[in-house]
Design a protein around this motif. Structure first.
Motif, PDB file in Angstrom:
ATOM      1  N   PHE A 153       0.802  -1.212   0.000  1.00  0.00           N
ATOM      2  CA  PHE A 153       0.000   0.000   0.000  1.00  0.00           C
ATOM      3  C   PHE A 153       0.843   1.274   0.000  1.00  0.00           C
ATOM      4  CE2 PHE A 153      -3.334  -2.996   0.932  1.00  0.00           C
ATOM      5  CZ  PHE A 153      -4.452  -2.432   0.344  1.00  0.00           C
ATOM      6  N   ASP A 154       2.135   1.125  -0.166  1.00  0.00           N
ATOM      7  CA  ASP A 154       2.993   2.275  -0.425  1.00  0.00           C
ATOM      8  C   ASP A 154       3.160   2.516  -1.920  1.00  0.00           C
ATOM      9  OD1 ASP A 154       3.484   2.879   2.272  1.00  0.00           O
ATOM     10  OD2 ASP A 154       5.097   1.392   2.383  1.00  0.00           O
ATOM     11  N   GLU A 155       2.679   1.592  -2.733  1.00  0.00           N
ATOM     12  CA  GLU A 155       2.738   1.695  -4.182  1.00  0.00           C
ATOM     13  C   GLU A 155       1.312   1.779  -4.737  1.00  0.00           C
ATOM     14  OE1 GLU A 155       5.433   2.007  -5.999  1.00  0.00           O
ATOM     15  OE2 GLU A 155       6.768   1.857  -4.254  1.00  0.00           O
ATOM     16  N   PRO A 156       1.141   2.368  -5.935  1.00  0.00           N
ATOM     17  CA  PRO A 156      -0.210   2.547  -6.487  1.00  0.00           C
ATOM     18  C   PRO A 156      -1.003   1.243  -6.588  1.00  0.00           C
ATOM     19  CG  PRO A 156       1.361   3.850  -7.728  1.00  0.00           C
ATOM     20  CD  PRO A 156       2.165   2.990  -6.788  1.00  0.00           C
ATOM     21  N   VAL A 157      -2.282   1.363  -6.314  1.00  0.00           N
ATOM     22  CA  VAL A 157      -3.218   0.241  -6.381  1.00  0.00           C
ATOM     23  C   VAL A 157      -4.410   0.681  -7.230  1.00  0.00           C
ATOM     24  CG1 VAL A 157      -4.754  -1.277  -5.068  1.00  0.00           C
ATOM     25  CG2 VAL A 157      -2.541  -0.597  -4.091  1.00  0.00           C
TER      26      VAL A 157
END
Length: 270
Positions: A153-157
């Motif tokens: 959830f630190d990277e785009p989803v």
């Protein structure tokens, strides 16, 4: 090494005596995962509102186009598909991993019918990961917490919410669900959403009687919404062109398809 897993090991008990959305939707799509009662109710609804089969197909085709756009053009490698439905062909992970084999996909549904077929979703490319979470759309905290075992959830989803908020009958509650989910994902994430409408300019008037019949004879209960209420789900997000349109007319592959009474849009979290 590929990974496929599910958060439930118990086979659920499914009530086949009442028509159910997941099976009826499968019937409208021409699938085989439905029972006689689903054919009866689904056939009656289609008789009242013949365009419903077109809606089902257009919604499914929107899924493919949206995932291809997100994976190929925007470089998204993580997908959170809330309200999965019964697996068919070209599910989210299949489309995403065809473009980017290392893509990670988490499916979320709390429908025992879908859970019974979840193993069909739990396939993956050797480089990628798929997971299935048995959770209610209202329980955002549980969804995010359990999805974090697979997704970063630190990277785009890319959050996929196709045909799910129409089962959240209170609009304020539906807006709150979207807000909480999108608050959990970082800048650069996306929301892809479809939703039925009563709006006459998309031919939605027939939804009124058809949904009333559905709510008396099938489960779960459903509602449609006008454009303004659906647009509110995207508050604080930047709509991708062409904006909020009939899902059949969102970046169509060919030609100029006719409208169906189902809105669709993709939006970026800035």
């Amino acid at each position: 090494m590929s990974e496929s897993r599910t958060s439930s090991v118990e086979t659920p008990r499914v009530n086949t005596g009442v028509a159910h959305n997941a099976r009826v939707w499968n019937y409208w799509l021409g699938g085989k995962e439905h029972d006689e009662v689903d054919e009866q109710v689904g056939g009656h609804v289609a008789g009242m509102f013949p365009v419903i089969r077109d809606v089902a197909r257009a919604d499914r085709e929107f899924l493919g186009r949206a995932v291809r756009f997100l994976a190929a053009e925007r470089g998204v490698r993580q997908f959170l598909d809330i309200g999965t439905g019964l697996p068919t062909v070209d599910n989210t992970h299949e489309t995403a991993q065809r473009i980017a084999p290392a893509s990670k996909v988490v499916y979320v549904d709390n429908d025992p019918i879908v859970l019974a077929h979840a193993r069909s979703l739990l396939t993956s490319s050797p480089e990628g990961v798929t997971d299935y979470i048995d959770a209610d759309v209202h329980d955002v905290d549980a969804i995010v917490e359990r999805a974090a075992a697979t997704l970063d959830f630190d990277e785009p989803v890319a959050v996929m919410m196709l045909g799910i908020l129409n089962f959240v009958l209170d609009t304020d509650t539906a807006c709150d669900i979207v807000r909480r989910v999108m608050n959990a994902v970082p800048s650069g994430s996306f929301l892809a959403l479809t939703h039925p409408t009563f709006d006459a300019d998309l031919g939605g008037e027939g939804n009124v009687a058809a949904m009333a019949f559905w709510n008396e004879n099938a489960t779960p209960p459903i509602t449609a919404r006008p454009r303004a209420e659906i647009a509110a789900f995207f508050e604080g997000l930047d709509l991708v062109e062409p904006g909020l349109v009939s899902c059949a007319q969102w970046r169509p592959d060919t030609g100029a398809p006719g409208a169906v009474p189902q809105f669709g849009a993709v939006a970026l979290k800035p």
